[in-house]
Motif scaffolding. Structure first.
Motif, mmCIF file in Angstrom:
data_model
loop_
_atom_site.group_PDB
_atom_site.id
_atom_site.type_symbol
_atom_site.label_atom_id
_atom_site.label_comp_id
_atom_site.label_asym_id
_atom_site.label_seq_id
_atom_site.Cartn_x
_atom_site.Cartn_y
_atom_site.Cartn_z
ATOM 1 N N HIS A 427 0.883 -1.159 0.000
ATOM 2 C CA HIS A 427 0.000 0.000 0.000
ATOM 3 C C HIS A 427 0.920 1.208 0.000
ATOM 4 O O HIS A 427 1.621 1.454 0.984
ATOM 5 N N ALA A 428 0.988 1.945 -1.111
ATOM 6 C CA ALA A 428 2.053 2.928 -1.243
ATOM 7 C C ALA A 428 1.710 3.979 -2.282
ATOM 8 O O ALA A 428 0.770 3.831 -3.068
ATOM 9 N N ARG A 429 2.521 5.032 -2.296
ATOM 10 C CA ARG A 429 2.364 6.100 -3.279
ATOM 11 C C ARG A 429 2.874 5.642 -4.650
ATOM 12 O O ARG A 429 3.500 4.607 -4.778
ATOM 13 N N TRP A 430 2.635 6.498 -5.628
ATOM 14 C CA TRP A 430 2.987 6.222 -7.025
ATOM 15 C C TRP A 430 4.407 6.696 -7.299
ATOM 16 O O TRP A 430 4.758 7.837 -7.009
ATOM 17 N N GLY A 431 5.225 5.818 -7.910
ATOM 18 C CA GLY A 431 6.611 6.157 -8.176
ATOM 19 C C GLY A 431 6.958 6.319 -9.639
ATOM 20 O O GLY A 431 8.129 6.419 -9.975
ATOM 21 N N GLY A 432 5.961 6.369 -10.497
ATOM 22 C CA GLY A 432 6.232 6.555 -11.913
ATOM 23 C C GLY A 432 5.787 5.366 -12.749
ATOM 24 O O GLY A 432 5.337 4.330 -12.233
ATOM 25 N N LEU A 433 5.913 5.506 -14.068
ATOM 26 C CA LEU A 433 5.437 4.482 -14.990
ATOM 27 C C LEU A 433 6.123 3.143 -14.691
ATOM 28 O O LEU A 433 7.340 3.075 -14.562
ATOM 29 N N GLY A 434 5.336 2.102 -14.585
ATOM 30 C CA GLY A 434 5.826 0.792 -14.177
ATOM 31 C C GLY A 434 5.364 0.423 -12.788
ATOM 32 O O GLY A 434 5.359 -0.756 -12.413
ATOM 33 N N ASN A 435 4.909 1.421 -12.002
ATOM 34 C CA ASN A 435 4.462 1.140 -10.627
ATOM 35 C C ASN A 435 3.172 0.335 -10.606
ATOM 36 O O ASN A 435 2.787 -0.214 -9.569
ATOM 37 N N HIS A 436 2.495 0.232 -11.757
ATOM 38 C CA HIS A 436 1.262 -0.558 -11.814
ATOM 39 C C HIS A 436 1.506 -2.022 -11.451
ATOM 40 O O HIS A 436 0.559 -2.736 -11.073
ATOM 41 N N ARG A 437 2.748 -2.491 -11.551
ATOM 42 C CA ARG A 437 3.052 -3.886 -11.177
ATOM 43 C C ARG A 437 3.038 -4.079 -9.661
ATOM 44 O O ARG A 437 3.054 -5.221 -9.195
ATOM 45 N N TYR A 438 3.009 -2.977 -8.918
ATOM 46 C CA TYR A 438 3.128 -3.036 -7.454
ATOM 47 C C TYR A 438 1.959 -2.291 -6.826
ATOM 48 O O TYR A 438 2.076 -1.162 -6.368
ATOM 49 N N GLN A 439 0.805 -2.965 -6.842
ATOM 50 C CA GLN A 439 -0.422 -2.333 -6.357
ATOM 51 C C GLN A 439 -0.533 -2.523 -4.834
ATOM 52 O O GLN A 439 0.022 -3.465 -4.283
ATOM 53 N N HIS A 440 -1.244 -1.624 -4.152
ATOM 54 C CA HIS A 440 -2.160 -0.609 -4.646
ATOM 55 C C HIS A 440 -1.821 0.741 -4.055
ATOM 56 O O HIS A 440 -0.859 0.850 -3.284
ATOM 57 N N GLY A 441 -2.597 1.802 -4.353
ATOM 58 C CA GLY A 441 -2.143 3.150 -4.107
ATOM 59 C C GLY A 441 -2.649 3.795 -2.826
ATOM 60 O O GLY A 441 -3.819 3.674 -2.460
ATOM 61 N N PHE A 442 -1.750 4.518 -2.163
ATOM 62 C CA PHE A 442 -2.051 5.385 -1.018
ATOM 63 C C PHE A 442 -1.815 6.813 -1.488
ATOM 64 O O PHE A 442 -0.688 7.185 -1.790
ATOM 65 N N SER A 443 -2.870 7.618 -1.563
ATOM 66 C CA SER A 443 -2.737 8.938 -2.164
ATOM 67 C C SER A 443 -2.158 9.972 -1.215
ATOM 68 O O SER A 443 -1.990 11.128 -1.602
ATOM 69 N N GLY A 444 -1.829 9.581 0.016
ATOM 70 C CA GLY A 444 -1.221 10.519 0.944
ATOM 71 C C GLY A 444 -2.253 11.185 1.832
ATOM 72 O O GLY A 444 -3.450 10.897 1.793
ATOM 73 N N ASP A 445 -1.762 12.092 2.653
ATOM 74 C CA ASP A 445 -2.623 12.766 3.626
ATOM 75 C C ASP A 445 -3.490 13.798 2.922
ATOM 76 O O ASP A 445 -2.984 14.707 2.252
ATOM 77 N N VAL A 446 -4.795 13.668 3.100
ATOM 78 C CA VAL A 446 -5.704 14.626 2.476
ATOM 79 C C VAL A 446 -5.366 16.021 2.987
ATOM 80 O O VAL A 446 -5.110 16.242 4.170
ATOM 81 N N ALA A 447 -5.327 16.985 2.060
ATOM 82 C CA ALA A 447 -4.859 18.332 2.411
ATOM 83 C C ALA A 447 -5.818 19.057 3.352
ATOM 84 O O ALA A 447 -5.408 19.907 4.126
ATOM 85 N N GLY A 448 -7.076 18.739 3.295
ATOM 86 C CA GLY A 448 -8.063 19.385 4.148
ATOM 87 C C GLY A 448 -9.413 18.764 3.901
ATOM 88 O O GLY A 448 -9.699 18.259 2.817
#
Length: 780
Positions: A427-448
């Motif tokens: 469960h992690a942030r996006w690191g660029g093209l190719g990261n689709h092989r390593y799912q899934h996404g954590f979009s980070g702390d919501v700004a507000g």
């Protein structure tokens, strides 16, 4: 000079062509018959719509895998080539490439262009054009929403790292630039023994994707060369809970019990930094003050059908306070008194020995305690750990920590003989093209906790599919003073790829909230609201869990095709202007063209992203008031409104008013939607259960329809060996009858030996009789 044999060119790294630790043993060296060499240029036809274009000053071409492209050994598509007067042409069924060399690299070429073949919406691409210069590119995603206020996905304007342009465009082409990126060696590593990046040797390395408006095939063919999207555990398709709070063993149990007692689904429990020692932001050892016997906590969770994950901040490295610090020093041959860093062993992603020790000596014992996967919360810059050695930060800690932990199980099996059949997932942030092989996404702390941020997440989630990142999850929480917003955020989470409640600490400390005060404090517990809102939250979460068979089937589709559950509207309606964003920079998620998306092939989701506008604070806190006005665009065809049963014919734009408990969804006429029952007393761990009962809801509007439901054991890699099954359902309808049939093909471990089926006929009068297998059957 034209050559059709790659052997006549010098190809570096051919010995490293087959990857060891990825989901499949991808081969990065293309079939020689797919390759055309002209002087210092090489062209490789990888699919009907993908041509690789390389130029090498040295004449040595790159064959090693990169982060974005790992598999070039594809079935060679049919193509024709000519060489006349120094001009090379390559023609596939989709595109024609023309190249006339100049005195130097591609910049000096007399001609380098790709144009459409036959009737096509594909506009001709000419060298020098990039996705950045293409105003019709449909954009992709970037690393995180941390601190972002609805930033544009225009990569030439945003400062957010790892912004990637979409692999699709209304102009019909997209360009991937793989120049100056890290390559990987015969041990799937990206640095040499001195920690230096293994750099792509090509002077220029480009991939043209020429698919016109056939967006889904573009994604499918990209994942053919970029690697498959894995099927992650079935639990993860259900409901998650996370909170940054010093929960101890007993507190975590209480959270589970609250969900259970209130009939709310829960499938994944994530421990934030409370799980590890507090000597530093980084930590890899259990906090004995909170978890005296960690296995007891893990056993409790697993007994309730939950998976457990925990937070990692890697930046400090392996601290002197860690339980296995001495073992790590011994494995690395370091002096524990002087390990190289002020706090311990410095973090490095360019030292293979260090990364293996971190994973195998430090983290594997925690996994053996019962930790199922890791939440990688890297926040310390995109050049840490020795990375950042390329100008575009393709070499970064985000993608590499993701890769390490998804591929650990296979690497450990090969290197150490410590084999497990458990699926790798992070469960992690996006690191660029190719990261689709390593799912899934954590979009980070919501700004507000703002309506505009909630709305933006609808657009952000759907647009990321354009780079294969279809499973973003967001911090689902709400302000304590606005239960309406909290309900809407939960509903949005339930209509997303991942449904994850999380509070980053805004509900702790001296914070007070309803019912004590109406201060703007975060609330992450869906039951910590007045009863009427609790009922709404429960209804949304139950709907999510009931939909697991439908949702999980689309993860199988993502594995096979590169396109899963969430789809931008233009994937299915590419010639409809209303399917495209009216603006890709303003009011994102606040109007139909950026708010709605397809939830699989059969459901149009249109989450409510604005308030009903109540002005009485006490009303907002205690009772829902007012209706939210929202427009919904329906594409051509017939659609059934999920919460009312109303039938509409598109294309049309509805101007609707929605109550707080409404989740606007529109079902394609004739569809079959497959669900499971969720009952009070069995709501926790439900997503992991085999499908002992399947419910089939048949929607009106067609004389025939069918669906398929995918199932496997939900946890292991057995699906890669074909151990899985499909449930096939079909109906035919006349004015007076409906015939429904269902069968299962395929087998897997743990498959139910028998199954009950429930048939629901939507918008229909009760039947006068029901027969099953030719025999009369009681019904209700």
């Amino acid at each position: 000079m034209l050559r059709v044999a790659a052997a006549l060119a010098v190809c570096l790294g051919a010995q490293a062509s087959v990857m060891k630790y990825e989901l499949f043993s991808y081969d990065s060296v293309a079939d020689p018959s797919a390759t055309v060499v002209s002087g210092k240029a090489r062209f490789t036809v990888l699919a009907d719509g993908i041509i690789r274009m390389e130029y090498s000053d040295s004449g040595a071409f790159e064959d090693r895998p990169t982060l974005a492209v790992v598999n070039r050994k594809t079935a060679v598509p049919q193509f024709n080539q000519t060489n006349s007067g120094g001009t090379v042409t390559i023609t596939t069924k989709r595109a024609k490439l023309t190249y006339t060399a100049g005195p130097g690299d591609f910049k000096t070429a007399q001609v380098l262009k790709v144009e459409p073949v036959g009737s096509s919406t594909f506009k001709t691409w000419t060298y020098g054009e990039t996705s950045a210069t293409d105003s019709w590119n449909l954009r992709g995603t970037f690393r995180t929403l941390d601190g972002q206020q609805n930033d544009t996905l225009d990569c030439s304007k945003t400062s957010v790292p790892h912004c990637e342009w979409g692999l699709v465009s209304r102009n019909g082409w997209a360009l991937v630039d793989d120049t100056d990126v890290p390559c990987m060696d015969d041990d799937d590593f990206w640095a040499d023994s001195q920690g230096k990046m293994l750099k792509n040797v090509d002077t220029t390395d480009l991939y043209i994707l020429a698919y016109s408006h056939d967006y889904m095939t573009a994604l499918q063919d990209y994942t053919m060369i970029g690697g498959r999207i894995p099927i992650f555990p079935r639990n993860n398709h259900g409901v998650w809970f996370t909170r940054w709070y010093d929960y101890a063993n007993i507190d975590v149990r209480r959270v589970v019990q609250e969900y259970e007692n209130r009939g709310m689904p829960l499938d994944v429990m994530v421990l934030d930094m409370n799980w590890h020692k507090k000597d530093d932001w980084s930590g890899y050892s259990w906090d004995p003050n909170l978890y005296q016997v960690p296995q007891d906590t893990m056993d409790y969770m697993h007994a309730h059908g939950l998976l457990v994950a925990a937070n990692l901040h890697d930046a400090t490295g392996i601290g002197k306070w860690e339980d296995r610090y001495l073992q790590a020093c011994q494995a690395l041959g370091l002096n524990p008194s002087n390990p190289g860093g002020p706090k311990g062993i410095p973090f490095s992603l360019v030292n293979k020995s260090y990364t293996n020790v971190l994973e195998d000596v430090i983290l594997q014992p925690i996994e053996e305690d019962g930790m199922d996967f890791w939440w990688i919360d890297w926040q310390q810059g995109e050049s840490g750990g020795g990375t950042g050695q390329d100008p575009r930060l393709k070499m970064n800690p985000t993608i590499w920590t993701d890769k390490m932990r998804v591929t650990d199980s296979k690497r450990r099996c090969i290197q150490n003989g410590k084999c497990t059949n458990k699926r790798g997932v992070v469960h992690a942030r996006w690191g660029g093209l190719g990261n689709h092989r390593y799912q899934h996404g954590f979009s980070g702390d919501v700004a507000g906790l703002l309506w505009s941020n909630l709305a933006y997440q609808t657009y952000f989630t759907a647009t990321a599919v354009n780079v294969g990142w279809g499973y973003w999850s967001h911090d689902i929480e709400g302000p304590g003073m606005d239960h309406e917003m909290f309900v809407r955020w939960i509903q949005l989470g339930c209509m997303s790829g991942i449904m994850r409640s999380h509070d980053r600490g805004m509900s702790a400390g001296g914070c007070k909230q309803w019912p004590t005060e109406t201060t703007d404090c975060s609330n992450v517990r869906p039951y910590n609201v007045p009863l009427v809102y609790e009922d709404m939250n429960r209804e949304a979460l139950v709907w999510r869990t009931r939909m697991v068979p439908y949702i999980y089937t689309y993860t199988k589709q993502a594995f096979e095709t590169g396109v899963g559950l969430i789809r931008p509207m233009y994937y299915h309606y590419p010639e409809e202007d209303m399917a495209y964003p009216a603006s890709m920079d303003m009011n994102l998620g606040q109007e139909p063209t950026t708010r709605q998306y397809m939830f699989g092939e059969s459901i149009l989701a249109a989450p409510v992203t604005a308030s009903a506008g109540c002005t009485n604070t006490r009303d907002v806190l205690e009772e829902p008031c007012g209706l939210t006005s929202q427009k919904v665009w329906l594409p051509p065809g017939t659609w059934v409104e999920h919460h009312t049963g109303s039938v509409y014919t598109g294309p049309t734009t509805l101007d609707k008013k929605f109550a707080n408990w409404d989740m606007p969804m529109y079902i394609k006429a004739g569809a079959i939607i497959t669900t499971i029952p969720v009952r009070t007393g069995h709501s926790v761990g439900r997503a992991a259960d085999p499908y002992y009962v399947l419910e089939f809801s048949v929607y009106p509007g067609a004389s025939t329809g069918n669906t398929r439901v995918y199932e496997d054991d939900g946890q292991t890699f057995d699906y890669l060996q074909g151990k899985s099954a499909w449930v096939n359902a079909l109906y035919t309808r006349t004015a007076t009858s409906l015939m429904f049939s269902v069968n299962t093909t395929g087998t897997f471990n743990g498959q139910p030996s028998q199954r009950a089926a429930v048939l629901r006929i939507v918008n229909s009068m009760p039947p006068t009789s029901v027969t099953v297998g030719g025999k009369a059957y009681a019904f209700s």
